[in-house]
Scaffold this motif. Sequence first.
Motif, PDB file in Angstrom:
ATOM      1  N   ARG A 130       0.831  -1.207   0.000  1.00  0.00           N
ATOM      2  CA  ARG A 130       0.000   0.000   0.000  1.00  0.00           C
ATOM      3  C   ARG A 130       0.866   1.257   0.000  1.00  0.00           C
ATOM      4  O   ARG A 130       0.568   2.227  -0.694  1.00  0.00           O
ATOM      5  N   TRP A 131       1.965   1.231   0.774  1.00  0.00           N
ATOM      6  CA  TRP A 131       2.896   2.366   0.813  1.00  0.00           C
ATOM      7  C   TRP A 131       3.465   2.614  -0.587  1.00  0.00           C
ATOM      8  O   TRP A 131       3.445   3.737  -1.067  1.00  0.00           O
ATOM      9  N   TRP A 132       3.942   1.550  -1.233  1.00  0.00           N
ATOM     10  CA  TRP A 132       4.530   1.711  -2.563  1.00  0.00           C
ATOM     11  C   TRP A 132       3.478   2.172  -3.573  1.00  0.00           C
ATOM     12  O   TRP A 132       3.735   3.041  -4.398  1.00  0.00           O
ATOM     13  N   ALA A 133       2.293   1.608  -3.515  1.00  0.00           N
ATOM     14  CA  ALA A 133       1.230   2.003  -4.441  1.00  0.00           C
ATOM     15  C   ALA A 133       0.896   3.482  -4.271  1.00  0.00           C
ATOM     16  O   ALA A 133       0.691   4.189  -5.262  1.00  0.00           O
ATOM     17  N   GLY A 134       0.878   3.956  -3.045  1.00  0.00           N
ATOM     18  CA  GLY A 134       0.618   5.367  -2.799  1.00  0.00           C
ATOM     19  C   GLY A 134       1.706   6.260  -3.359  1.00  0.00           C
ATOM     20  O   GLY A 134       1.448   7.355  -3.863  1.00  0.00           O
ATOM     21  N   LEU A 135       2.954   5.810  -3.286  1.00  0.00           N
ATOM     22  CA  LEU A 135       4.072   6.598  -3.822  1.00  0.00           C
ATOM     23  C   LEU A 135       4.120   6.579  -5.332  1.00  0.00           C
ATOM     24  O   LEU A 135       4.400   7.584  -5.971  1.00  0.00           O
ATOM     25  N   SER A 136       3.877   5.418  -5.897  1.00  0.00           N
ATOM     26  CA  SER A 136       4.054   5.250  -7.339  1.00  0.00           C
ATOM     27  C   SER A 136       2.800   5.553  -8.140  1.00  0.00           C
ATOM     28  O   SER A 136       2.850   5.601  -9.366  1.00  0.00           O
ATOM     29  N   GLY A 137       1.686   5.736  -7.451  1.00  0.00           N
ATOM     30  CA  GLY A 137       0.446   6.016  -8.154  1.00  0.00           C
ATOM     31  C   GLY A 137      -0.200   4.796  -8.766  1.00  0.00           C
ATOM     32  O   GLY A 137      -1.150   4.917  -9.535  1.00  0.00           O
TER      33      GLY A 137
END
Length: 139
Positions: A130-137
């Motif tokens: 979820r953290w990565w998805a939030g950063l990468s869009g």
Amino acid sequence: LLRRQGVRVGGLIQRGRRAEATLVALDDGAVLPIMQKLGRSDSCAVDGGAVAAACAVVSRAVERRDDLVVVNKFGPLEADRAGLAAEMMAAMAEGVPLLTTVTIGRAGRWLEVTGGAGLLLPADAGALGRWWAGLSGSS
């Protein structure tokens, strides 16, 4: 998993523990024995040369503007603003996402050293995703 998705990941991961610990560079696979034996008593200490080499690995990842920089841990050296601390803060200052591990006992120090900019996540694949998805869009 991220690398298989084309994400450029640089930095270091740790293999082994204590006297057998090594750091592995994610860009070229170089193995850095991080501990040095200090004589017959089997006592060990962090190898300053290996720390310098590890700093160079993280600096390369920041200079390349990798999508994500991984540093094996925010340990006692980093808590004292030594070790890889400067390189970790450089990544953050450059806006390069940094992922590291922080023990519960050092969480307060992590937040202090990062000026509160360091987010604490549980050691859970879902939280990391979820953290990565939030950063990468990505979703």
